[in-house]
Scaffold this active site. Sequence first.
Site, PDB file in Angstrom:
ATOM      1  N   ARG A  26      67.501 -17.010 -33.162  1.00 28.75           N
ATOM      2  CA  ARG A  26      66.515 -18.002 -32.717  1.00 28.75           C
ATOM      3  C   ARG A  26      66.901 -19.420 -33.184  1.00 28.75           C
ATOM      4  O   ARG A  26      67.231 -19.647 -34.343  1.00 28.75           O
ATOM      5  CB  ARG A  26      65.147 -17.621 -33.285  1.00 28.75           C
ATOM      6  CG  ARG A  26      64.000 -18.547 -32.850  1.00 28.75           C
ATOM      7  CD  ARG A  26      63.737 -19.644 -33.853  1.00 28.75           C
ATOM      8  NE  ARG A  26      62.639 -20.500 -33.422  1.00 28.75           N
ATOM      9  CZ  ARG A  26      62.300 -21.641 -34.025  1.00 28.75           C
ATOM     10  NH1 ARG A  26      62.967 -22.048 -35.078  1.00 28.75           N
ATOM     11  NH2 ARG A  26      61.315 -22.374 -33.580  1.00 28.75           N
ATOM     12  N   VAL A  27      66.855 -20.355 -32.265  1.00 31.09           N
ATOM     13  CA  VAL A  27      67.114 -21.754 -32.596  1.00 31.09           C
ATOM     14  C   VAL A  27      65.918 -22.581 -32.148  1.00 31.09           C
ATOM     15  O   VAL A  27      65.402 -22.387 -31.041  1.00 31.09           O
ATOM     16  CB  VAL A  27      68.398 -22.265 -31.897  1.00 31.09           C
ATOM     17  CG1 VAL A  27      68.633 -23.734 -32.231  1.00 31.09           C
ATOM     18  CG2 VAL A  27      69.607 -21.439 -32.322  1.00 31.09           C
ATOM     19  N   GLY A  28      65.467 -23.463 -33.000  1.00 25.74           N
ATOM     20  CA  GLY A  28      64.319 -24.313 -32.657  1.00 25.74           C
ATOM     21  C   GLY A  28      64.750 -25.650 -32.088  1.00 25.74           C
ATOM     22  O   GLY A  28      65.884 -25.831 -31.621  1.00 25.74           O
ATOM     23  N   ASP A  29      63.836 -26.596 -32.121  1.00 29.96           N
ATOM     24  CA  ASP A  29      64.083 -27.920 -31.529  1.00 29.96           C
ATOM     25  C   ASP A  29      64.930 -28.835 -32.408  1.00 29.96           C
ATOM     26  O   ASP A  29      65.563 -29.779 -31.898  1.00 29.96           O
ATOM     27  CB  ASP A  29      62.744 -28.616 -31.269  1.00 29.96           C
ATOM     28  CG  ASP A  29      61.944 -28.795 -32.563  1.00 29.96           C
ATOM     29  OD1 ASP A  29      61.874 -27.823 -33.364  1.00 29.96           O
ATOM     30  OD2 ASP A  29      61.424 -29.895 -32.805  1.00 29.96           O
ATOM     31  N   GLY A  72      58.674 -25.368 -32.752  1.00 32.56           N
ATOM     32  CA  GLY A  72      59.906 -25.699 -32.044  1.00 32.56           C
ATOM     33  C   GLY A  72      59.954 -25.300 -30.585  1.00 32.56           C
ATOM     34  O   GLY A  72      60.450 -26.061 -29.738  1.00 32.56           O
ATOM     35  N   THR A  87      58.922 -32.568 -36.122  1.00 35.47           N
ATOM     36  CA  THR A  87      58.652 -31.324 -36.846  1.00 35.47           C
ATOM     37  C   THR A  87      57.462 -30.653 -36.193  1.00 35.47           C
ATOM     38  O   THR A  87      56.517 -31.319 -35.770  1.00 35.47           O
ATOM     39  CB  THR A  87      58.353 -31.560 -38.337  1.00 35.47           C
ATOM     40  OG1 THR A  87      57.907 -30.317 -38.901  1.00 35.47           O
ATOM     41  CG2 THR A  87      57.278 -32.623 -38.556  1.00 35.47           C
ATOM     42  N   GLY A  88      57.511 -29.337 -36.082  1.00 36.42           N
ATOM     43  CA  GLY A  88      56.392 -28.636 -35.459  1.00 36.42           C
ATOM     44  C   GLY A  88      56.856 -27.351 -34.820  1.00 36.42           C
ATOM     45  O   GLY A  88      57.937 -26.841 -35.124  1.00 36.42           O
ATOM     46  N   THR A 117      60.300 -28.725 -42.544  1.00 33.76           N
ATOM     47  CA  THR A 117      61.470 -29.283 -41.861  1.00 33.76           C
ATOM     48  C   THR A 117      61.558 -30.742 -42.298  1.00 33.76           C
ATOM     49  O   THR A 117      60.543 -31.375 -42.527  1.00 33.76           O
ATOM     50  CB  THR A 117      61.245 -29.202 -40.335  1.00 33.76           C
ATOM     51  OG1 THR A 117      61.359 -27.837 -39.950  1.00 33.76           O
ATOM     52  CG2 THR A 117      62.249 -30.038 -39.555  1.00 33.76           C
TER      53      THR A 117
HETATM   54  N1  ASP Z   1      60.607 -27.421 -35.612  1.00 35.16           N
HETATM   55  C1  ASP Z   1      61.135 -26.445 -36.531  1.00 35.16           C
HETATM   56  C2  ASP Z   1      61.615 -25.239 -35.769  1.00 35.16           C
HETATM   57  O1  ASP Z   1      60.944 -24.826 -34.851  1.00 35.16           O
HETATM   58  C3  ASP Z   1      60.157 -25.987 -37.542  1.00 35.16           C
HETATM   59  C4  ASP Z   1      59.359 -27.039 -38.247  1.00 35.16           C
HETATM   60  O2  ASP Z   1      59.371 -28.209 -37.889  1.00 35.16           O
HETATM   61  O3  ASP Z   1      58.695 -26.675 -39.217  1.00 35.16           O
HETATM   62  O4  ASP Z   1      62.629 -24.671 -36.124  1.00 35.16           O
END
Ligand code: ASP
Length: 309
Positions: free
Chosen positions: A204-207, A230, A227-228, A176
């Site tokens: 699905r939607v992340g952060d 989500g 990043t991480g 990300t």
């Molecule tokens: N945070 C992102 C998500 O969950 C993924 C990532 O940071 O690698 O979509």
Amino acid sequence: MNTFSIAIHGGAGTLVKGMMTPELETQYRQALKEALDKGYVVLENGGKATDAVETAVKILEDSHLFNAGKGAVFTATESHEMDASIMDGKTLNAGAVSLITGIKNPVSLAKDVMEKSEHVFLAGDGAMQFAKELNYKLEDPSYFYDEFRHKQWLEIKDTDSFQLDHSTKKDSKFGTVGAVACDKDGNIAAATSTGGMTNKKWGRVGDSPMVGAGNYANNKTCAISCTGSGEFFIRGVVAYDVACLMEHKNMSLKDASNEVINKRILELGGDGGLVAIDAKGNIAMPFNTEGMYRASKSSSGKEEVSIYK
Ligand code: ASP
């Protein structure tokens, strides 16, 4: 004149030294350096923080090395669904898109949502309709294809598992991308862009596109791009939590972002990192994983491009 500075990331995760070839590491460093320098030049020329973060994120989206734009991970249906967001710390205006496909630079569409619509967050077909009305050109799926990402997907495609780009597999690429900047006027901004998780389904939607979770900016406190994992970053409202600690507990940028990444999100079970900046141009880049692709540059003369701890 205010100290101006920029910090970027290309994802955090289990990046083990030795798994990476020297050639690949050079490619990552070059891509980070290019994004950093181009974003920095915008600030140096007196440009706005919002333009600097867009410029830097676009370069990372255009690189197949990162999980955003070109090189985004595959969904359960072998497509790409991308999310992005941007926020202006001066006005608290924000723009976000999610579940979009075929758009070369999702961050620019998010910026257009911020600047050219009455809304903050557009998703799926509606976001695509908005892009169409602004005459965005759609890229063919082959533009986004990356062999490594496809292999990651093939390994889990018939299972119910979905995979963070950087979770358990030590040889995973992750990526990300995001940027935060502080311009000469002391205005700050943040932008984040991602393909999400491999084999994700059900919309699905992340952060990353969520204001306050994966991205946030407020001149009063800080600008943050995360990043991480989500799901955890959403529940921890991570980006806004850093701002809250600064505003209500008077913590410094460094202490607040450390508290969230190395304590609060860990307690929740989340892993990842963030890049943070304040209106004085201070930078923090904490992460609780083995590595985070990151870089920063400040008019005070400091510059860093790093991967490992
Ligand atoms: N945070 C992102 C998500 O969950 C993924 C990532 O940071 O690698 O979509």
